[in-house]
Scaffold this active site. Structure first.
Site, PDB file in Angstrom:
ATOM      1  N   ARG A   1      40.070   5.430 -86.418  1.00 19.68           N
ATOM      2  CA  ARG A   1      41.015   5.272 -85.516  1.00 19.68           C
ATOM      3  C   ARG A   1      41.930   6.689 -85.332  1.00 19.68           C
ATOM      4  O   ARG A   1      43.082   6.368 -84.791  1.00 19.68           O
ATOM      5  CB  ARG A   1      41.697   3.917 -85.271  1.00 19.68           C
ATOM      6  CG  ARG A   1      40.760   2.920 -84.871  1.00 19.68           C
ATOM      7  CD  ARG A   1      40.118   2.837 -83.488  1.00 19.68           C
ATOM      8  NE  ARG A   1      38.946   2.173 -83.590  1.00 19.68           N
ATOM      9  CZ  ARG A   1      38.944   0.853 -83.338  1.00 19.68           C
ATOM     10  NH1 ARG A   1      40.152   0.214 -82.958  1.00 19.68           N
ATOM     11  NH2 ARG A   1      37.969   0.143 -83.222  1.00 19.68           N
TER      12      ARG A   1
ATOM     13  N   ARG B   1      44.734   4.787 -79.898  1.00 16.59           N
ATOM     14  CA  ARG B   1      45.857   4.834 -79.183  1.00 16.59           C
ATOM     15  C   ARG B   1      47.404   4.862 -79.675  1.00 16.59           C
ATOM     16  O   ARG B   1      48.266   4.824 -78.573  1.00 16.59           O
ATOM     17  CB  ARG B   1      45.840   3.171 -78.522  1.00 16.59           C
ATOM     18  CG  ARG B   1      44.615   3.090 -77.776  1.00 16.59           C
ATOM     19  CD  ARG B   1      44.487   1.512 -77.313  1.00 16.59           C
ATOM     20  NE  ARG B   1      43.814   0.833 -78.432  1.00 16.59           N
ATOM     21  CZ  ARG B   1      43.513  -0.348 -78.499  1.00 16.59           C
ATOM     22  NH1 ARG B   1      43.687  -1.133 -77.601  1.00 16.59           N
ATOM     23  NH2 ARG B   1      43.204  -1.132 -79.861  1.00 16.59           N
TER      24      ARG B   1
ATOM     25  N   ARG C   1      43.111   9.036 -71.752  1.00 15.76           N
ATOM     26  CA  ARG C   1      42.787   7.638 -71.645  1.00 15.76           C
ATOM     27  C   ARG C   1      43.239   7.258 -70.203  1.00 15.76           C
ATOM     28  O   ARG C   1      42.306   6.575 -69.494  1.00 15.76           O
ATOM     29  CB  ARG C   1      43.044   6.830 -72.679  1.00 15.76           C
ATOM     30  CG  ARG C   1      42.524   5.521 -72.799  1.00 15.76           C
ATOM     31  CD  ARG C   1      40.914   5.377 -73.209  1.00 15.76           C
ATOM     32  NE  ARG C   1      40.690   3.905 -73.146  1.00 15.76           N
ATOM     33  CZ  ARG C   1      40.562   3.150 -72.147  1.00 15.76           C
ATOM     34  NH1 ARG C   1      40.625   3.885 -70.724  1.00 15.76           N
ATOM     35  NH2 ARG C   1      40.222   1.687 -72.242  1.00 15.76           N
TER      36      ARG C   1
ATOM     37  N   ASP D   1      32.071   4.703 -79.966  1.00 18.83           N
ATOM     38  CA  ASP D   1      32.287   2.967 -80.479  1.00 18.83           C
ATOM     39  C   ASP D   1      30.945   2.393 -81.212  1.00 18.83           C
ATOM     40  O   ASP D   1      30.130   3.057 -80.954  1.00 18.83           O
ATOM     41  CB  ASP D   1      32.885   2.238 -79.100  1.00 18.83           C
ATOM     42  CG  ASP D   1      33.546   1.000 -79.786  1.00 18.83           C
ATOM     43  OD1 ASP D   1      34.702   0.876 -80.334  1.00 18.83           O
ATOM     44  OD2 ASP D   1      32.843   0.047 -79.875  1.00 18.83           O
TER      45      ASP D   1
ATOM     46  N   TYR E   1      28.742  -9.106 -82.046  1.00 20.14           N
ATOM     47  CA  TYR E   1      29.328  -8.897 -80.726  1.00 20.14           C
ATOM     48  C   TYR E   1      28.247  -9.200 -79.877  1.00 20.14           C
ATOM     49  O   TYR E   1      28.489  -9.698 -78.441  1.00 20.14           O
ATOM     50  CB  TYR E   1      29.399  -7.461 -80.510  1.00 20.14           C
ATOM     51  CG  TYR E   1      31.007  -6.918 -81.100  1.00 20.14           C
ATOM     52  CD1 TYR E   1      32.068  -7.239 -80.529  1.00 20.14           C
ATOM     53  CD2 TYR E   1      31.106  -6.409 -82.526  1.00 20.14           C
ATOM     54  CE1 TYR E   1      33.328  -6.921 -81.038  1.00 20.14           C
ATOM     55  CE2 TYR E   1      32.251  -6.137 -82.889  1.00 20.14           C
ATOM     56  CZ  TYR E   1      33.472  -6.451 -82.322  1.00 20.14           C
ATOM     57  OH  TYR E   1      34.706  -6.080 -82.713  1.00 20.14           O
TER      58      TYR E   1
HETATM   59  O1  1CP Z   1      38.397   6.712 -85.712  1.00 17.36           O
HETATM   60  C1  1CP Z   1      38.263   7.076 -84.585  1.00 17.36           C
HETATM   61  O2  1CP Z   1      38.956   7.021 -83.843  1.00 17.36           O
HETATM   62  C2  1CP Z   1      36.690   6.983 -84.076  1.00 17.36           C
HETATM   63  C3  1CP Z   1      36.059   6.168 -83.006  1.00 17.36           C
HETATM   64  C4  1CP Z   1      35.969   4.706 -83.194  1.00 17.36           C
HETATM   65  C5  1CP Z   1      35.424   3.946 -84.082  1.00 17.36           C
HETATM   66  C6  1CP Z   1      35.000   4.159 -85.648  1.00 17.36           C
HETATM   67  C7  1CP Z   1      36.112   3.777 -82.210  1.00 17.36           C
HETATM   68  C8  1CP Z   1      36.885   4.091 -80.764  1.00 17.36           C
HETATM   69  N1  1CP Z   1      35.780   2.665 -82.445  1.00 17.36           N
HETATM   70  C9  1CP Z   1      35.238   2.755 -83.657  1.00 17.36           C
HETATM   71  C10 1CP Z   1      34.499   1.548 -84.275  1.00 17.36           C
HETATM   72  C11 1CP Z   1      34.587   0.213 -83.961  1.00 17.36           C
HETATM   73  N2  1CP Z   1      34.689  -0.316 -82.747  1.00 17.36           N
HETATM   74  C12 1CP Z   1      34.773  -0.793 -84.881  1.00 17.36           C
HETATM   75  C13 1CP Z   1      34.421  -0.840 -86.288  1.00 17.36           C
HETATM   76  C14 1CP Z   1      35.932  -0.499 -87.101  1.00 17.36           C
HETATM   77  C15 1CP Z   1      36.585  -1.429 -86.932  1.00 17.36           C
HETATM   78  O3  1CP Z   1      36.429  -2.506 -87.393  1.00 17.36           O
HETATM   79  O4  1CP Z   1      37.840  -1.115 -86.299  1.00 17.36           O
HETATM   80  C16 1CP Z   1      34.708  -2.136 -84.279  1.00 17.36           C
HETATM   81  C17 1CP Z   1      34.697  -3.447 -84.742  1.00 17.36           C
HETATM   82  C18 1CP Z   1      34.811  -1.691 -82.776  1.00 17.36           C
HETATM   83  C19 1CP Z   1      34.931  -2.655 -81.589  1.00 17.36           C
HETATM   84  C20 1CP Z   1      35.913  -2.385 -80.671  1.00 17.36           C
HETATM   85  N3  1CP Z   1      36.196  -1.321 -79.959  1.00 17.36           N
HETATM   86  C21 1CP Z   1      37.070  -3.023 -80.715  1.00 17.36           C
HETATM   87  C22 1CP Z   1      37.684  -4.457 -81.417  1.00 17.36           C
HETATM   88  C23 1CP Z   1      37.199  -5.518 -80.478  1.00 17.36           C
HETATM   89  C24 1CP Z   1      37.461  -6.796 -81.250  1.00 17.36           C
HETATM   90  O5  1CP Z   1      36.551  -7.432 -81.747  1.00 17.36           O
HETATM   91  O6  1CP Z   1      38.559  -7.297 -81.682  1.00 17.36           O
HETATM   92  C25 1CP Z   1      37.891  -2.330 -79.735  1.00 17.36           C
HETATM   93  C26 1CP Z   1      39.336  -2.830 -79.305  1.00 17.36           C
HETATM   94  C27 1CP Z   1      37.446  -1.326 -79.390  1.00 17.36           C
HETATM   95  C28 1CP Z   1      37.734  -0.180 -78.596  1.00 17.36           C
HETATM   96  C29 1CP Z   1      38.028   1.100 -78.840  1.00 17.36           C
HETATM   97  N4  1CP Z   1      37.212   1.838 -79.774  1.00 17.36           N
HETATM   98  C30 1CP Z   1      37.607   2.931 -80.252  1.00 17.36           C
HETATM   99  C31 1CP Z   1      38.925   3.097 -79.535  1.00 17.36           C
HETATM  100  C32 1CP Z   1      40.081   4.270 -79.723  1.00 17.36           C
HETATM  101  C33 1CP Z   1      39.190   1.659 -78.872  1.00 17.36           C
HETATM  102  C34 1CP Z   1      40.287   1.518 -78.091  1.00 17.36           C
HETATM  103  C35 1CP Z   1      40.071   2.001 -76.518  1.00 17.36           C
HETATM  104  C36 1CP Z   1      40.937   2.104 -75.810  1.00 17.36           C
HETATM  105  O7  1CP Z   1      41.706   1.256 -75.186  1.00 17.36           O
HETATM  106  O8  1CP Z   1      41.464   3.242 -75.548  1.00 17.36           O
END
Ligand code: 1CP
Length: 317
Positions: free
Chosen positions: A5, A9, A18, A54, A132
């Protein structure tokens, strides 16, 4: 040292971009995904970049309909409930369906090569992606997922196979596009007891990793959280490295995982988000443990949380 991440954000320049684009549009427009990937590298001296995407969007190539809902998180509109839902999944055309990520990787690599910064590609792991698909969005206690697993065992295994048919070509094509390493995210594995992990998850991971390793010599890292109690099982995975969270110390992980594997981790993201006064000593402690353990990559135990002051990232580096 790099952070998951990185592009999240917590950066005002990410929030600004965004605000003007939907999450899926950021992911599916190579120039925008490139821009988001590069944002943290312009600010900080990181040793690696991670492609912006993602773990969930690749599921669209199986016919899963999803979106990222403002203020809520991911939502899947056609969740999996039974075997016929799995049989109805599309066969993925990875090169076409996910070309946007491969194109974004190519843009990033051409910019990063001169700087000698490698790019990480990634995928969700079969178990975490299944969770998911079955829960239909944001995860909680995994009630539906576990009931599915325990009551529809053969359907569970079929779903894992279908996901592997997506994950293997998806990760290999990321490497073809220029990614240097692949990380497999099994963020929710720690919600299982060791016995269920061994029965429902481990064999499929071995299958996935075997297929990957027969096709490429590029390194593979397995990321999980909450798995301190099953490192002796995770150790069986023939990957190059393990990313662990703060629930296990680096020295304990080294003791269990043995001397050969790379260990990545494990700063608590809440320490990174916390007061500047507490942070440096904790980073120092992990770095010292890592030096002692050897074959170590400094990282967070999980992703950066949105309230993290960007200044704290600079301090940690
Ligand atoms: O590091 C980086 O910025 C790379 C991009 C990246 C990665 C590696 C994003 C962008 N997501 C992920 C992986 C991801 N996505 C995982 C595995 C890692 C972890 O455990 O965090 C998981 C579980 C997700 C699923 C996901 N996507 C969630 C979690 C939901 C839950 O079950 O609680 C969320 C909130 C997202 C959205 C997301 N993905 C990425 C970002 C920057 C965001 C936030 C989006 C936004 O509102 O701008």
């Amino acid at each position: 040292c790099w952070f998951m991440r990185q592009a999240g954000r917590y950066l005002p320049e990410y929030r600004e971009l965004r605000a003007r684009h939907r999450m899926l549009d950021l992911i599916r427009t190579p120039e925008l995904a490139f821009e988001v990937t590069m944002q943290p590298l312009r600010r900080f001296e990181l040793d690696a970049a991670i492609i912006f995407a993602d773990i969930l969007n690749p599921l669209m190539s199986l016919g899963i309909e999803l979106d990222f809902i403002e203020g809520e998180g991911p939502k899947i509109f056609n969740p999996i409930a039974c075997e016929s839902d799995i049989k109805a999944l599309k066969r993925p055309q990875v090169e076409d369906d996910l070309s946007y990520t491969f194109d974004a990787i190519k843009l990033c690599v051409s910019e990063l090569q001169g700087k000698n910064v490698p790019l990480l590609g990634f995928s969700g792991a079969p178990f975490t992606l299944s969770a998911y698909m079955i829960e239909g969005g944001k995860l909680g206690d995994l009630l539906k997922t576990k009931l599915f697993m325990f009551s529809q065992e053969s359907a569970w295994h079929l779903l894992q196979e279908r996901l592997i048919e997506l994950i293997v070509p998806y990760t290999l094509e990321q490497l073809n596009s220029g990614a240097a390493v692949i990380q497999i995210f099994d963020s929710w594995a720690g919600f299982l007891a060791a016995a269920e992990y061994e029965k429902f998850v481990l064999p499929h991971l071995k299958n996935l990793i075997g297929q990957f390793k027969r096709a490429t010599s590029s390194p593979l890292v397995y990321f999980s959280t909450g798995t301190a109690g099953m490192l002796d099982l995770i150790k069986q995975l023939p990957v190059d490295g393990f990313s662990i969270d703060w629930r296990t110390s680096i020295s304990e992980a080294r003791r269990i995982l043995g001397p050969e594997k790379i260990i990545q981790g494990n700063l608590d993201p809440l320490i990174l988000a916390g007061p500047e006064s507490y942070l440096p000593a904790q980073v120092e402690r992990i770095v010292m443990e890592g030096k002692k353990a050897g074959k170590f990559i400094f990282n967070l135990g999980h992703g950066i949380i949105p309230s993290t002051p960007p200044q704290n990232v600079a301090i940690a580096l």
